[in-house]
Write an enzyme that holds these catalytic residues in place. Structure first.
Site, PDB file in Angstrom:
ATOM      1  N   ARG A 124       0.850  -1.193   0.000  1.00  0.00           N
ATOM      2  CA  ARG A 124       0.000   0.000   0.000  1.00  0.00           C
ATOM      3  C   ARG A 124       0.884   1.242   0.000  1.00  0.00           C
ATOM      4  O   ARG A 124       1.921   1.269   0.650  1.00  0.00           O
ATOM      5  CB  ARG A 124      -0.897   0.022   1.233  1.00  0.00           C
ATOM      6  N   TYR A 273      -1.959  -3.635  -7.077  1.00  0.00           N
ATOM      7  CA  TYR A 273      -1.782  -4.638  -6.007  1.00  0.00           C
ATOM      8  C   TYR A 273      -2.550  -4.277  -4.736  1.00  0.00           C
ATOM      9  O   TYR A 273      -2.616  -3.112  -4.336  1.00  0.00           O
ATOM     10  CB  TYR A 273      -0.293  -4.764  -5.688  1.00  0.00           C
ATOM     11  N   LYS A 282      -9.675  -1.817   1.788  1.00  0.00           N
ATOM     12  CA  LYS A 282      -9.308  -0.673   2.633  1.00  0.00           C
ATOM     13  C   LYS A 282     -10.067   0.587   2.204  1.00  0.00           C
ATOM     14  O   LYS A 282     -10.484   1.380   3.039  1.00  0.00           O
ATOM     15  CB  LYS A 282      -7.805  -0.434   2.569  1.00  0.00           C
ATOM     16  N   HIS A 302     -10.826  -1.843  11.628  1.00  0.00           N
ATOM     17  CA  HIS A 302      -9.764  -2.725  11.151  1.00  0.00           C
ATOM     18  C   HIS A 302      -9.611  -3.860  12.175  1.00  0.00           C
ATOM     19  O   HIS A 302      -8.665  -3.887  12.955  1.00  0.00           O
ATOM     20  CB  HIS A 302      -8.475  -1.894  11.040  1.00  0.00           C
ATOM     21  N   SER A 324      -1.600  -3.721  10.627  1.00  0.00           N
ATOM     22  CA  SER A 324      -1.294  -4.720   9.600  1.00  0.00           C
ATOM     23  C   SER A 324      -0.107  -5.580  10.033  1.00  0.00           C
ATOM     24  O   SER A 324       0.836  -5.079  10.639  1.00  0.00           O
ATOM     25  CB  SER A 324      -0.922  -4.017   8.294  1.00  0.00           C
ATOM     26  N   CYS A 326       0.333  -7.907  12.243  1.00  0.00           N
ATOM     27  CA  CYS A 326       0.582  -8.197  13.674  1.00  0.00           C
ATOM     28  C   CYS A 326      -0.079  -9.505  14.075  1.00  0.00           C
ATOM     29  O   CYS A 326      -0.241  -9.779  15.264  1.00  0.00           O
ATOM     30  CB  CYS A 326       0.005  -7.091  14.555  1.00  0.00           C
ATOM     31  N   ASP A 349      -9.916  -9.306   9.084  1.00  0.00           N
ATOM     32  CA  ASP A 349      -9.317  -7.982   8.822  1.00  0.00           C
ATOM     33  C   ASP A 349     -10.252  -6.802   9.089  1.00  0.00           C
ATOM     34  O   ASP A 349      -9.797  -5.758   9.521  1.00  0.00           O
ATOM     35  CB  ASP A 349      -8.840  -7.929   7.362  1.00  0.00           C
ATOM     36  N   ARG A 439       1.372 -12.309  -0.463  1.00  0.00           N
ATOM     37  CA  ARG A 439       0.029 -12.622   0.055  1.00  0.00           C
ATOM     38  C   ARG A 439      -0.547 -13.897  -0.540  1.00  0.00           C
ATOM     39  O   ARG A 439      -0.219 -14.289  -1.654  1.00  0.00           O
ATOM     40  CB  ARG A 439      -0.938 -11.485  -0.316  1.00  0.00           C
TER      41      ARG A 439
HETATM   42  C1  OXD Z   1      -3.333  -4.325   5.658  1.00  0.00           C
HETATM   43  C2  OXD Z   1      -3.957  -5.434   4.949  1.00  0.00           C
HETATM   44  O1  OXD Z   1      -2.390  -3.725   5.150  1.00  0.00           O
HETATM   45  O2  OXD Z   1      -4.823  -6.080   5.541  1.00  0.00           O
HETATM   46  O3  OXD Z   1      -3.788  -4.037   6.763  1.00  0.00           O
HETATM   47  O4  OXD Z   1      -3.618  -5.670   3.797  1.00  0.00           O
HETATM   48 MN    MN Z   2      -5.489  -5.077   7.328  1.00  0.00          MN
END
Ligand code: OXD
Ligand code: MN
Length: 659
Positions: A124, A273, A282, A302, A324, A326, A349, A439
């Site tokens: 991102r 991506y 998001k 989130h 993200s 974690c 998520d 991913r």
């Molecule tokens: C993030 C994702 O970046 O879930 O939080 O992709």
């Molecule tokens: Mn996320």
């Protein structure tokens, strides 16, 4: 939609799009309709409509066809493909990607493919993600000394128009525009939201089929009154003038991910991506979602959602916000190490939550339909349920490949021979085999522990909310908020080590309120206020709020807590605490930062941990921590910080003095 001042083509849009209201889609009429669209748009190649499954009758309201019209008129694709969401369509698109060398089949598994992005398009891009509103303060709080981009990047409507005008006209030349009707949340649920994404990326089309409910089922529920989010996405790489094409088309120099919450629009350019391009995730479910939630009195967060059942058969649901990478996916699919306990997954998520007037509980749905999980670190030990999902119907991105047609990433297990790294080169064994933000994109239905209510249109009732992050120093394994305001303060003061999911470097500890810093769609001060407002509601069963940290390390740098399946021990304590009112009990006691477990009231059977270190509260650490948080609030929120949050900070600082 695109109101780019200097561009006449764009200014004419609204005047030119005056078609009949609806159309019937027996096959011919649907095709005819699109053909009609294309002649109006003056496209030079006739559209190649691929609709494999036809309902008898689909009526698509005019405001929706107008958007498709506009998008194609501006972007000038060679073809338009309205996605029906069928399996045949999915397979055709995957085959197309294979032919174009954008995807490689993985014969070791069932219906799995690997894609490799351009090395400049791997995460991102927060620095180029903007929210545009008339009034800057609707997005950016009055910080006294704001850190650049710390809380949302704002762009004026005029500036955004100019930026879009430099990018979108003609951006899809030579490409097919895929029109993706999608629902975030079960189709038809009153908690769900509809989006229509026009994109020139087949990778995005197939990924959206995994991550959302997409296709004709959604078209069928549209009517004249349906609000929908207009999502326009282009990789920003038109095919013209024999210009050399990148294998993974993208335009990193011009990447811009923009949101117009006031008109429910998302316009994303230059990246193909992840969260930059799968606009339901998001962009819609969090940035626009939080904006809508603020207006409509709900929460778009989130957060993972899980169901937990104890050996006596009592079941509760928990939502948890971590930044993200974690371990949200790992926790959401956890295999408990304690006998008799069961975890079931609702989502990994995103959670959309609102108080249910009948039950009084905060009810949560997972608006997604799949998992877009970080691959490195996922293994049979850390997440056996994820490993059980990903070897069928999965699209991998930027992982390494093995010479027997499989995949490999760091932390997956034994290193196989003959690995091809994520760049497509023989792996030297030293550099990353898989990109740290590589991913798996896999349908939720593959997960062996999906909760039976995961698609319940009413959502599941939440008993506890967890906040957490990667905190190697100072922060204990778990503590509980004294009350709702304290809980909101805990969310507001979250911090965590930086992640590979965005472009940040290194292991710096970043402030990340509610794990929403990159995703909040409006002024963070108002967002805190919105959370606080639920504490004032009557007749609701507020969930209890906790903070967890699986990542504390000792002075040798080793983790103090085993984590993964043993996190069930923390959930067990949390579950018990949701039934208790007093901060002091057989299992709990007060501390300066919140309610913490008593060692005797916490299940430590068959593990050895240094309890004192895990729960040690160091006065110096907490003085620095709370000072940093206070400065962060002043620098970035200024007088937009709700006084209740400052009050909570002062209360904690007073309690810390006594440590
Ligand atoms: C993030 C994702 O970046 O879930 O939080 O992709
Ligand atoms: Mn996320």
């Amino acid at each position: 939609m695109l109101r780019t001042g200097g561009n006449r083509v764009l200014r004419c849009l609204h005047r030119l799009t005056s078609h009949q209201h609806t159309f019937q889609t027996n096959k011919n009429m649907f095709a005819q309709r699109i053909y009609h669209l294309s002649t109006l748009q003056g496209l030079n190649v006739q559209p190649n409509i691929q609709i494999k499954q036809q309902p008898d009758l689909v009526t698509v309201p005019k405001h929706i066809t107008q958007f498709i019209d506009e998008a194609s008129r501006v972007c000038k694709p060679a073809n338009i493909h309205i996605c029906d969401g069928s399996e045949t369509e999915y397979n055709n698109l995957i085959n197309l990607m294979v032919q174009q060398n954008m995807a490689v089949p993985l014969p070791k598994y069932q219906n799995c493919y690997l894609t490799r992005t351009d090395p400049l398009d791997v995460a991102r891009v927060e620095s180029r993600t903007v929210i545009s509103t008339r009034n800057k303060h609707d997005v950016v709080p009055n910080g006294l000394n704001p850190h650049k981009g710390a809380l949302a990047n704002w762009m004026s409507p005029e500036e955004l128009e100019n930026q879009l005008g430099e990018r979108f006209p003609g951006c899809m030349e030579g490409r097919t525009m895929y029109v993706i009707p999608f629902s975030m949340g079960p189709v038809g649920s009153s908690l769900s939201k509809i989006g229509i994404q026009c994109t020139d990326s087949p990778y995005v089309a197939v990924s959206m089929r995994i991550m959302t409910r997409m296709g004709l089922d959604v078209l069928k529920v549209l009517n004249e009154d349906t609000d929908f989010v207009k999502c326009l996405h282009s990789v920003g790489s038109p095919i013209n003038n024999n210009k050399q094409q990148r294998l993974w088309p993208c335009n990193p120099e011009k990447t811009l991910i923009s949101h117009r919450p006031e008109s429910s629009e998302i316009l994303s350019y230059g990246s193909g991506y992840g969260g930059n391009s799968l606009l339901g995730k998001k962009c819609l479910a969090l940035r626009l979602g939080s904006y809508m939630a603020h207006k409509e009195s709900w929460l778009a967060e989130h957060m993972l959602i899980l169901g937990i059942t104890n050996p006596e058969g009592v079941k509760k649901y928990v939502a948890a916000a971590f930044p993200s990478a974690c371990g949200k996916t790992n926790l959401a699919m956890m295999t408990p190490s304690l006998p008799g306990w069961k975890i079931e997954c609702v989502g990994d998520d995103i959670a959309w939550m609102r108080f249910n007037p009948e039950t009084g509980y905060l009810h949560a749905i997972n608006p997604e339909n799949g998992f877009f999980g970080v691959a490195p670190g996922t293994s049979k030990n850390t997440n056996p349920n994820a490993m059980a999902c990903v070897f069928k119907d999965t699209l991998f991105t930027n992982v390494a490949a093995t010479n027997d047609g499989g995949v490999y990433w760091e932390g997956m297990g034994e290193k196989p021979e003959g690995v091809t790294d994520w760049h497509g080169n023989p792996w030297d064994g030293k550099s990353n085999a898989a990109h740290p933000n590589s991913r798996f994109c896999t349908p939720a239905r593959n997960c062996p522990i999906m909760d039976e209510r995961w698609e319940d249109p009413e959502g599941v009732p939440i008993s506890a909310i967890l906040f957490g992050g990667r905190r190697p120093q100072g922060v204990p394994l778990v503590y509980e908020a004294y009350d709702w305001d304290h809980g909101v303060y805990i969310g507001a003061s979250m911090r965590s080590e930086a992640t590979a999911a965005a472009e940040h470097q290194g292991k710096v500890i970043m402030h990340d309120p509610f794990a929403m810093r990159p995703f909040v769609g409006y002024n963070m001060g108002q967002y805190f206020d919105h959370w606080l407002s639920f504490g004032q509601m009557n007749n609701v069963k507020l969930p209890k709020i906790f903070h967890v940290n699986w990542f504390r390390k000792n002075s040798n740098g080793s983790f103090l807590w085993p984590g993964f399946g043993d996190n069930i021990r923390v959930l067990e304590w949390i579950m018990k605490r949701t039934d208790e009112i007093s901060p002091e009990s057989e299992i709990a006691k007060k501390s300066a930062i919140g309610v913490i477990p008593k060692e005797s009231g916490f299940n430590l059977d068959n593990i050895n941990v240094d309890w004192n270190e895990l729960f040690n509260l160091d006065k110096k650490f907490w003085e620095n921590e709370t000072n940093d948080i206070g400065n962060y609030f002043s620098d970035n929120l200024g007088n937009d910080l709700p006084p209740q949050i400052r009050k909570q900070l002062n209360l904690i600082q007073k309690r810390i003095l006594k440590l």
